[in-house]
Write a protein that holds these residues in place. Sequence first.
Motif, mmCIF file in Angstrom:
data_model
loop_
_atom_site.group_PDB
_atom_site.id
_atom_site.type_symbol
_atom_site.label_atom_id
_atom_site.label_comp_id
_atom_site.label_asym_id
_atom_site.label_seq_id
_atom_site.Cartn_x
_atom_site.Cartn_y
_atom_site.Cartn_z
ATOM 1 N N GLN A 28 0.844 -1.205 0.000
ATOM 2 C CA GLN A 28 0.000 0.000 0.000
ATOM 3 C C GLN A 28 0.877 1.251 0.000
ATOM 4 O O GLN A 28 0.930 2.005 0.969
ATOM 5 N N PRO A 29 1.580 1.520 -1.123
ATOM 6 C CA PRO A 29 2.450 2.709 -1.182
ATOM 7 C C PRO A 29 1.645 3.995 -0.976
ATOM 8 O O PRO A 29 0.490 4.062 -1.388
ATOM 9 N N ARG A 30 2.283 4.992 -0.325
ATOM 10 C CA ARG A 30 1.572 6.257 -0.048
ATOM 11 C C ARG A 30 2.352 7.471 -0.530
ATOM 12 O O ARG A 30 2.131 8.581 -0.049
ATOM 13 N N ASP A 31 3.288 7.264 -1.469
ATOM 14 C CA ASP A 31 4.073 8.404 -1.958
ATOM 15 C C ASP A 31 3.638 8.807 -3.362
ATOM 16 O O ASP A 31 4.423 9.359 -4.122
ATOM 17 N N ARG A 32 2.376 8.542 -3.677
ATOM 18 C CA ARG A 32 1.763 8.885 -4.975
ATOM 19 C C ARG A 32 2.336 8.077 -6.135
ATOM 20 O O ARG A 32 2.097 8.399 -7.302
ATOM 21 N N ASP A 33 3.123 7.062 -5.822
ATOM 22 C CA ASP A 33 3.584 6.112 -6.846
ATOM 23 C C ASP A 33 2.957 4.773 -6.471
ATOM 24 O O ASP A 33 3.347 4.173 -5.460
ATOM 25 N N PRO A 34 1.959 4.309 -7.245
ATOM 26 C CA PRO A 34 1.224 3.103 -6.827
ATOM 27 C C PRO A 34 2.010 1.802 -6.964
ATOM 28 O O PRO A 34 1.560 0.756 -6.483
ATOM 29 N N ARG A 35 3.179 1.842 -7.584
ATOM 30 C CA ARG A 35 3.939 0.596 -7.754
ATOM 31 C C ARG A 35 4.460 0.084 -6.405
ATOM 32 O O ARG A 35 4.803 0.862 -5.529
ATOM 33 N N ALA A 36 4.548 -1.233 -6.287
ATOM 34 C CA ALA A 36 5.069 -1.844 -5.058
ATOM 35 C C ALA A 36 6.519 -1.425 -4.857
ATOM 36 O O ALA A 36 7.289 -1.350 -5.818
ATOM 37 N N ALA A 37 6.892 -1.161 -3.603
ATOM 38 C CA ALA A 37 8.258 -0.724 -3.291
ATOM 39 C C ALA A 37 8.963 -1.752 -2.406
ATOM 40 O O ALA A 37 8.330 -2.390 -1.562
ATOM 41 N N PHE A 38 10.249 -1.905 -2.618
ATOM 42 C CA PHE A 38 11.100 -2.681 -1.699
ATOM 43 C C PHE A 38 12.538 -2.258 -1.926
ATOM 44 O O PHE A 38 12.842 -1.494 -2.855
ATOM 45 N N VAL A 39 13.428 -2.770 -1.057
ATOM 46 C CA VAL A 39 14.832 -2.380 -1.104
ATOM 47 C C VAL A 39 15.707 -3.615 -1.227
ATOM 48 O O VAL A 39 15.370 -4.682 -0.706
ATOM 49 N N THR A 40 16.834 -3.474 -1.926
ATOM 50 C CA THR A 40 17.864 -4.512 -1.845
ATOM 51 C C THR A 40 19.097 -3.910 -1.167
ATOM 52 O O THR A 40 19.409 -2.729 -1.346
ATOM 53 N N TYR A 41 19.745 -4.748 -0.360
ATOM 54 C CA TYR A 41 20.984 -4.359 0.316
ATOM 55 C C TYR A 41 22.062 -5.320 -0.165
ATOM 56 O O TYR A 41 22.018 -6.510 0.154
ATOM 57 N N ASP A 42 22.988 -4.783 -0.973
ATOM 58 C CA ASP A 42 24.127 -5.569 -1.457
ATOM 59 C C ASP A 42 25.244 -5.404 -0.430
ATOM 60 O O ASP A 42 25.848 -4.326 -0.333
ATOM 61 N N VAL A 43 25.480 -6.453 0.337
ATOM 62 C CA VAL A 43 26.362 -6.337 1.502
ATOM 63 C C VAL A 43 27.805 -6.060 1.077
ATOM 64 O O VAL A 43 28.450 -5.161 1.618
ATOM 65 N N GLU A 44 28.324 -6.804 0.099
ATOM 66 C CA GLU A 44 29.722 -6.605 -0.315
ATOM 67 C C GLU A 44 29.933 -5.216 -0.914
ATOM 68 O O GLU A 44 30.958 -4.573 -0.678
ATOM 69 N N MET A 45 28.956 -4.760 -1.702
ATOM 70 C CA MET A 45 29.088 -3.455 -2.361
ATOM 71 C C MET A 45 28.757 -2.298 -1.412
ATOM 72 O O MET A 45 29.043 -1.135 -1.737
ATOM 73 N N GLY A 46 28.118 -2.596 -0.282
ATOM 74 C CA GLY A 46 27.668 -1.526 0.616
ATOM 75 C C GLY A 46 26.671 -0.614 -0.069
ATOM 76 O O GLY A 46 26.733 0.609 0.036
ATOM 77 N N LEU A 47 25.728 -1.235 -0.770
ATOM 78 C CA LEU A 47 24.817 -0.472 -1.615
ATOM 79 C C LEU A 47 23.360 -0.816 -1.276
ATOM 80 O O LEU A 47 22.984 -1.990 -1.257
ATOM 81 N N VAL A 48 22.558 0.222 -0.994
ATOM 82 C CA VAL A 48 21.125 0.043 -0.743
ATOM 83 C C VAL A 48 20.367 0.664 -1.911
ATOM 84 O O VAL A 48 20.592 1.830 -2.251
ATOM 85 N N THR A 49 19.495 -0.102 -2.536
ATOM 86 C CA THR A 49 18.795 0.360 -3.733
ATOM 87 C C THR A 49 17.288 0.195 -3.562
ATOM 88 O O THR A 49 16.821 -0.867 -3.129
#
Length: 247
Positions: free
Chosen positions: A194-215
């Motif tokens: 149930q996104p509430r930032d006016r973008d109806p697409r489903a949201a999630f995050v990936t955390y690449d541990v070796e790269m230290g990257l959150v996307t």
Amino acid sequence: MKIAVLGDIHSNLEALNAVLEETKRLGCEKYVCIGDIVGYNANPRECLEIVRSLDLLAVVMGNHDSYTSNTRELIGFNLQAAQAVEWTRQQLTEEELTWLGNLPMKRDIFLTSPPARFSVVHSTMDNPNMWGYIFDRFTAAASMQYQWTPLCFFGHTHTPLAFDKTDTVIGGLYESLRLLPNHKYLINVGSVGQPRDRDPRAAFVTYDVEMGLVTLHRVEYDIATSQQKIIDSGLPARLAERLAIGR
Ligand SMILES: [Fe+2]
């Protein structure tokens, strides 16, 4: 290692399936769940079963999980949310309600290979059972005072925002963040169901541990089917309408 961080799934099976397809395509090996698995949408049992089947590093309690699994008076819920909690209580088995009711409020995760330290909470680290909302750098700073790891994932507002603390705390929208040493991060992963930032697409995050990257990722899903299920279940029509506008 890539970790998928999923929050505020809220019984939305179509959104959850679309997200999981994407996490597999991206090669995620482990999962973290920020809580609010149930509430608002029409497939609580299916979503619970799927979440429990994932290779989970952590899952924490959301306010909807808490109120669904006990019979306390519904405090802080609008009418439609309260109706959905009452409806969800009727859908789940005793075993499922007990499982939800025993979720921890927050978790600290320590990985050795690859090394990583991060925290997981639904609302705030300073008072996780008060269900406060972090929308600005002041509430973020208060939460970060109780964050013992360099990185914390949270949810509850259904709005993906990131806060970065060095001498002061700054915050704002993000798409991808490279984690720097001697910084502390507090990252809202957005909502699957149930996104509430006016973008109806489903949201999630990936955390690449070796790269230290959150996307942050956004995924289209079959909103019309989720809406129809809400209507067919007798849940408030407003809960169906809001999915299409991301509010
Ligand atoms: Fe939520």
